[in-house]
Design a protein around this motif. Sequence first.
Motif, PDB file in Angstrom:
ATOM      1  N   LYS A 135     -19.447   0.934 -19.025  1.00  0.00           N
ATOM      2  CA  LYS A 135     -20.587   1.642 -19.163  1.00  0.00           C
ATOM      3  C   LYS A 135     -20.451   2.600 -20.402  1.00  0.00           C
ATOM      4  CE  LYS A 135     -24.511   4.124 -17.268  1.00  0.00           C
ATOM      5  NZ  LYS A 135     -25.061   4.751 -16.118  1.00  0.00           N
ATOM      6  N   GLU A 136     -19.635   3.490 -20.168  1.00  0.00           N
ATOM      7  CA  GLU A 136     -19.427   4.145 -21.467  1.00  0.00           C
ATOM      8  C   GLU A 136     -19.081   3.784 -22.676  1.00  0.00           C
ATOM      9  OE1 GLU A 136     -16.108   6.843 -20.163  1.00  0.00           O
ATOM     10  OE2 GLU A 136     -17.322   7.689 -18.813  1.00  0.00           O
ATOM     11  N   ASP A 183     -14.858   1.472  -9.132  1.00  0.00           N
ATOM     12  CA  ASP A 183     -15.819   2.468  -9.847  1.00  0.00           C
ATOM     13  C   ASP A 183     -15.456   2.746 -11.165  1.00  0.00           C
ATOM     14  OD1 ASP A 183     -17.479   2.505  -7.527  1.00  0.00           O
ATOM     15  OD2 ASP A 183     -16.632   4.082  -6.700  1.00  0.00           O
ATOM     16  N   TYR A 199     -16.010  -0.037 -14.071  1.00  0.00           N
ATOM     17  CA  TYR A 199     -17.414   0.197 -14.322  1.00  0.00           C
ATOM     18  C   TYR A 199     -17.835   1.222 -15.242  1.00  0.00           C
ATOM     19  CZ  TYR A 199     -22.512   0.910 -14.030  1.00  0.00           C
ATOM     20  OH  TYR A 199     -24.088   1.260 -14.288  1.00  0.00           O
ATOM     21  N   LYS A 200     -17.326   2.446 -14.844  1.00  0.00           N
ATOM     22  CA  LYS A 200     -17.497   3.668 -15.741  1.00  0.00           C
ATOM     23  C   LYS A 200     -17.102   3.432 -17.140  1.00  0.00           C
ATOM     24  CE  LYS A 200     -17.684   6.957 -11.960  1.00  0.00           C
ATOM     25  NZ  LYS A 200     -16.912   8.137 -11.214  1.00  0.00           N
ATOM     26  N   GLN A 252     -22.983   0.818 -23.240  1.00  0.00           N
ATOM     27  CA  GLN A 252     -24.171   1.189 -22.971  1.00  0.00           C
ATOM     28  C   GLN A 252     -25.221   1.102 -24.177  1.00  0.00           C
ATOM     29  OE1 GLN A 252     -24.725   4.794 -20.787  1.00  0.00           O
ATOM     30  NE2 GLN A 252     -23.852   6.217 -22.333  1.00  0.00           N
TER      31      GLN A 252
END
Length: 119
Positions: free
Chosen positions: A31-32, A24, A27-28, A35
């Motif tokens: 993404k941050e 997790d 992934y965060k 994105q």
Amino acid sequence: MEESATYTIRPNFKDKFRPSLVNDMIYKVLKESLQDKQYSSEAETWCKDITDHIKRNLKELDLKRYKYIVQVVIGEQRGEGVKIGSRCLWDTDTDNYSQGLFINDSLFAVGVAYAVYYY
């Protein structure tokens, strides 16, 4: 009187690397960081920055005697398939890895963190 020294060769259960938590986190971070980005020649710099960010987060877990290896791959999203593989020779009782995947319209990114217990 002599004091007897004790040496722990295995981490306690609560001090083991937990892949589900780290998946997790990876992934965060991906993404941050990515994105709103479009694939460009800056991807090399992004890889280095994301790798450092993931390593900092891993160190904050404060798992004693674990050493980390982090790899991030960013590629252009063109609708083609990509396969990434790795092999490791390690202690399956203490060592493990986590991975995260991020995809947008322009790029894909895979982050992998290997946790190796240092005896």
